[in-house]
Scaffold this active site. Structure first.
Site, PDB file in Angstrom:
ATOM      1  N   ASP A  59     -48.492  84.637  36.494  1.00 24.45           N
ATOM      2  CA  ASP A  59     -48.303  83.195  36.359  1.00 24.45           C
ATOM      3  C   ASP A  59     -47.465  82.884  35.125  1.00 24.45           C
ATOM      4  OD1 ASP A  59     -50.491  84.050  34.726  1.00 24.45           O
ATOM      5  OD2 ASP A  59     -51.111  81.968  34.467  1.00 24.45           O
ATOM      6  N   GLU A  94     -53.490  83.408  33.830  1.00 21.44           N
ATOM      7  CA  GLU A  94     -53.615  83.848  32.439  1.00 21.44           C
ATOM      8  C   GLU A  94     -53.274  82.728  31.470  1.00 21.44           C
ATOM      9  OE1 GLU A  94     -52.423  85.555  28.532  1.00 21.44           O
ATOM     10  OE2 GLU A  94     -51.204  84.373  29.931  1.00 21.44           O
TER      11      GLU A  94
END
Length: 366
Positions: free
Chosen positions: A79, A137
């Site tokens: 991400d 994350e």
């Protein structure tokens, strides 16, 4: 944000790692929207008979089961923070050096691209390898895909050493600082601003806390041979009701980045001692991680990739491995100072050099 997978080309992991970096960066995967990229990773590795593929939400695990004596876990998040007019990617040259520009190039799709290529091509590494590519994350810790995977499948975290592909300028960065965020609240008495003397201004009561923060000198603390620089800062402030009202409540948001010689509990105690007159609420906490460079595999890895190990100032998921008793380091292409920047860009040479170093180490018998 969602785009049908058919609208995207198949992810070609036989391309060079720079081309793979560009391809996965041009697939938007802001936190919460990683499904398409996770789908493409699974599809790209589906034919790799040397890998066992496991999927948990938008986290993808691929591991070898060759019966080697040692196992290394290598992980990276897929991400990114939100896009800000920095996609699609493009190449640019700065002082004669080629860079790939765009969101995710540094944090941390270049590292993921290197990992994906090696996962496909290293059919018989000298150690068994567990590759992990995880979601969420860049947002609050409770959503982190690596943390979720540890809860659902702790067996996948078995290993002797772990490498997290966070940007480190192609050098090993050991451990990480811990992270603590708290809210300090001050209370007063609401009144009309035309008769302020009958009230108590809660915003004004935050001045002593701001003075202490402004005067604070960040410590540098040596932990297992690496010098970690701390940071204690105000990162937000709220208060006020209306333009003619003395506020009866105000809040100061404080962030403490502390060296890994402290625990979260010790960090909280320090903040309480520093601001005893305020109501304190902990809103986020994460333990740091000691460098772990005394582990034999860690020492071998540092020697293999060259350079001198440095501390990681920001919090990273190496702390999750450390908490499980697995020594872990950060190693990946990209300048950490360019992570999340509007002009985020990664050196093409660093991508290629990280691939060469990691390939050689995993193939050499470590």
């Amino acid at each position: 944000m969602s785009t049908p997978a058919a609208a995207w080309p198949t992810l070609d992991l036989t391309a060079d790692s720079v081309a793979i970096t560009q391809a996965i960066c041009d697939i938007p995967s802001v936190s919460g929207h990683e499904t398409l990229l996770a789908d493409l990773i699974v599809d790209a590795l589906a034919g790799a008979s040397h890998l066992e593929i496991v999927r948990d939400g938008d986290t993808v695990v691929a591991r070898t089961n060759l019966g080697r004596e040692r196992r290394v876990v290598i992980a990276g998040h897929i991400d990114t923070v939100p896009i800000k007019d920095n996609l699609p990617t493009r190449f640019e040259t700065i002082a004669g050096e080629p860079f790939l520009w765009g969101r995710g190039t540094v944090d941390m799709k270049a590292g993921v691209a290197v990992q994906l290529k090696l996962a496909l091509e290293l059919v018989a590494p000298a150690v068994d390898v567990t590759w992990m590519w995880y979601d969420h994350e860049e947002v609050s810790a409770e959503l982190n895909g690596l943390g979720r995977l540890a809860r659902h499948r702790p067996d996948l975290f078995e290993g002797d050493f772990a490498i997290l592909g966070e940007p480190s300028n192609g050098q090993v960065e050991g451990g990480c600082n811990g992270n603590l965020r708290v809210e300090l609240r001050a209370y007063g008495l609401r009144a009309h601003s035309a008769r302020s003397w009958v009230g108590e201004n809660a915003i004004h009561k935050l001045v002593p806390a701001l003075d202490r923060l402004a005067a604070y000198e960040a410590a540098t603390i040596e932990v297992d041979g690496l010098a970690y620089r701390e940071g204690l800062n105000a990162v937000g402030i709220t208060g006020g009701i209306a333009g003619n009202v003395i506020p009866d409540e105000a809040m100061l948001h404080v962030n403490y980045r502390f060296a890994p010689n402290r625990t979260v509990a010790e960090a909280i105690d320090l903040i309480k001692e520093m601001f005893p007159e305020y109501e304190l609420t902990v809103v986020d906490e994460a333990e740091g991680a000691r460098p772990g460079l005394d582990a034999p595999l860690a020492q071998q890895f540092v020697r293999a990739v060259g350079g001198e190990a440095r501390p990681k100032y920001g919090w990273t998921d190496v702390a999750r491995f450390s908490a499980l008793g697995i020594p872990a380091v950060n190693y990946g292409p990209g300048d950490p100072l360019k992570a999340h920047a509007d002009d985020e860009r990664v050196s093409v040479d660093q991508i290629l050099s990280c691939e060469r170093a990691l390939r050689a180490w995993l193939s050499s018998g470590v």
